[in-house]
Design an enzyme around this catalytic site. Structure first.
Site, PDB file in Angstrom:
ATOM      1  N   CYS A  45     -51.503  10.477  60.812  1.00 47.98           N
ATOM      2  CA  CYS A  45     -51.543  11.827  61.383  1.00 47.98           C
ATOM      3  C   CYS A  45     -52.918  12.141  61.976  1.00 47.98           C
ATOM      4  CB  CYS A  45     -51.209  12.863  60.314  1.00 47.98           C
ATOM      5  SG  CYS A  45     -49.581  12.673  59.591  1.00 47.98           S
ATOM      6  N   ASP A 138     -37.574  28.274  79.637  1.00 42.89           N
ATOM      7  CA  ASP A 138     -36.377  29.053  79.320  1.00 42.89           C
ATOM      8  C   ASP A 138     -36.081  29.077  77.831  1.00 42.89           C
ATOM      9  OD1 ASP A 138     -35.620  26.420  78.963  1.00 42.89           O
ATOM     10  OD2 ASP A 138     -33.925  26.478  80.352  1.00 42.89           O
TER      11      ASP A 138
END
Length: 222
Positions: A45, A138
């Site tokens: 990570c 959107d």
């Protein structure tokens, strides 16, 4: 649980390293990437968030907002940010150029279907997988990739995917395998040759195939 392509992305509320957000408001009219991590202070990570930090100018050029998620606290995220910046050779700062969501109860990870059932934490809980969600202006999900916790992501590929998504959202083309920006695109099968002549003034070439079906039509990137 989870979310499918074309679904409206949940308008969740969360605490982050850059303050409280409501996701749709935070996204605004931009594209967005939400990418999750198994835990703070973990090696793979740390490399990933470091890479994203260095690549942020490329995402900003494409009007893409970036947000990460890890199942740890804001305080842990802030401390971990110091390690990430040190790893990539930058002067330690309290904040990365993108927020990290605190999901200590794993509620958001469960809601979005991010958990990896095969990888467990030291406490025996399923780790959060390396999910990548790309959301359009959107607020609908345009792409999802789910890596296991043990495999780091290729952020060059994520950038390439965004270039394809943004191009095909406004032009009637598709991008072939291994496509890169600037290379030829493919005309959609539902467009007739007459329409293609009008839509693509640079012209197009049709691949001659044994089936004699003229579905492989290439045109310069519009």
């Amino acid at each position: 649980m989870g979310i499918n392509l074309g679904d409206t992305f949940p308008n969740f509320e969360a605490k982050t390293t850059q303050g409280d957000i409501k996701f749709h408001d935070w996204l605004g009219s931009s594209w967005g990437i939400l990418f999750s991590h198994p835990a703070d202070y973990t090696p793979v990570c740390t490399t990933e968030l470091g890479i994203m930090t260095e690549m942020m100018p490329e995402f900003e050029k494409r009007n893409v907002k970036v947000i990460a998620l890890s199942v740890d606290s804001i305080q842990d995220h802030q401390g971990w940010s110091q390690d990430i910046c040190a790893y990539i050779g930058k002067k330690p700062v309290w904040e990365l150029p993108y927020p990290i969501i605190a999901d200590e109860k794993r509620e958001l990870a469960v809601q979005l279907g991010m958990l990896d059932p095969d990888e467990k934490s030291k406490d025996g809980f399923p780790l959060t997988a390396r999910a990548v969600f790309i959301i359009g202006p959107d607020k609908k999900m345009k792409l999802s990739i789910l890596y296991p916790a043990t495999t780091g992501r290729n952020f060059d590929e994520i950038l390439r995917v965004i270039d394809s998504l943004q191009l095909t959202a406004c032009k009637k083309v598709a991008t072939p395998g291994n496509w890169k920006p600037g290379e030829s695109c493919m005309i959609l099968p539902n467009i007739t040759s007459e329409e293609a002549t009008q839509l693509f003034p640079k012209g197009f070439a049709t691949e001659n195939l044994p089936s004699k079906k003229n579905y492989m039509r290439f045109t310069p990137q519009p």
